[in-house]
Scaffold this active site. Structure first.
Site, PDB file in Angstrom:
ATOM      1  CG  ASP A   1     -31.434  28.587 -26.532  1.00 13.32           C
ATOM      2  OD1 ASP A   1     -30.783  29.642 -26.619  1.00 13.32           O
ATOM      3  OD2 ASP A   1     -32.676  28.513 -26.734  1.00 13.32           O
TER       4      ASP A   1
ATOM      5  CD  GLU B   1     -31.649  38.412 -28.492  1.00 19.06           C
ATOM      6  OE1 GLU B   1     -31.977  39.548 -28.870  1.00 19.06           O
ATOM      7  OE2 GLU B   1     -32.412  37.424 -28.556  1.00 19.06           O
TER       8      GLU B   1
ATOM      9  CG  ASP C   1     -30.364  31.856 -29.735  1.00 19.65           C
ATOM     10  OD1 ASP C   1     -30.596  30.945 -30.565  1.00 19.65           O
ATOM     11  OD2 ASP C   1     -31.080  32.867 -29.618  1.00 19.65           O
TER      12      ASP C   1
ATOM     13  CG  ASN D   1     -31.424  34.820 -26.109  1.00 19.30           C
ATOM     14  OD1 ASN D   1     -31.864  35.796 -25.513  1.00 19.30           O
ATOM     15  ND2 ASN D   1     -31.218  34.798 -27.414  1.00 19.30           N
TER      16      ASN D   1
END
Length: 260
Positions: free
Chosen positions: A219, A34, A148, A7
């Site tokens: 994660d 993200e 994630d 992430n």
DNA sequence: ATGGTAGCGCTGCTA
């Protein structure tokens, strides 16, 4: 084959560090979450110059998931297809076949606060992830879901149980949703390798949490049995959380032996 | 002490 998930909390802000990490870690497949960029702004040419094909499912300001691969990318899909998405319109899932493995990059909703609408839909989203796997794959397929998950699967996966009392990421319902994925046929590859270690993948930017070892392991690399038996190594790259402008997450890396 | 930091994008939201 080396597979990894990270992430990056904005690919635009993190691109130099991602490039640096790819050169050092040499993953064959990297799942990103993200990215916070549009498909148009996704730096595919930068990754191509480093030897990676890449596919991205983004929306701009928030969310965004990608898969980078130097062992081929085919059969790309995104989202839950015909199934309802409790976070409809948000870019949280992309899948592709890389080097003979079905790779799924996920950014599970955060949930904000327990028993809010966002939390209820987080649980529903995880339920749809299982339904989507069941509809389109089999536990006997070589398949890995990386990303994630915004859930710490066990008390070992948070620095302090007391600190997270009453918070999202640790509730029985969230953990049961991860358990349902495992019941379908997925194994937490990192935990299987380290049954007792308290090793985290995320640390809040605030309060110096990283240097105080106040983290969570959210994660995950979840793999089907045919891949679980090929795992030769797993690690969280904490070095990627250090230095200038780090993401608040560290990459998780899993090595797979060639198929028998 | 309901704090603190980072990213996006420009005021306040999201994590």
């Amino acid at each position: 084959m080396r597979i990894a998930t990270w992430n990056v909390n904005s690919l635009k802000a993190r691109l130099p560090r991602v490039e640096e990490w790819l050169a050092g870690a040499q993953p064959d497949v990297l799942c990103l979450q993200e990215t916070k960029c549009t498909d148009k702004a996704f730096p595919a040419l930068t990754f191509a110059a480093l030897g990676y094909d890449a596919v991205h499912h983004g929306q701009g300001q928030w969310n965004g998931v990608a898969i980078l691969s130097r062992v081929g990318i085919s059969d790309v899909t995104h989202g839950f297809g015909a199934l309802d998405d409790p976070y409809d319109g948000e870019a949280r899932l992309i899948a592709a076949t890389c080097g003979g493995v079905r790779i799924v990059s996920v950014y599970v909703p955060n949930g904000r606060e327990v028993d809010t609408d966002h939390y209820v839909r987080k649980l529903a989203w995880l339920g749809q992830l299982r339904a989507w796997l069941q509809a389109g794959a089999a536990p006997t397929d070589p398949l890995a879901v990386l990303g994630d998950f915004n859930v710490a699967p066990d008390d070992r996966d948070v620095w302090s149980v007391a600190a997270f009392a009453g918070s999202t990421h640790v509730t029985p319902a969230e953990r049961a949703a991860i358990g349902a994925l495992c019941d379908w046929g997925l194994v937490d590859a990192f935990r299987a390798r380290y049954p007792d270690d308290r090793l985290y993948s995320y640390w809040d930017y605030r309060r110096g949490d990283f240097h105080q070892h106040r983290g969570m392991r959210i994660d995950l690399v979840l793999v089907t049995a045919p891949l679980a038996e090929r795992v030769t190594w797993a690690v969280v790259d904490r070095n990627a959380r250090k230095g200038q402008q780090p993401s608040d997450h560290a990459p998780v890396v899993v090595d797979l032996a060639d198929p028998a």
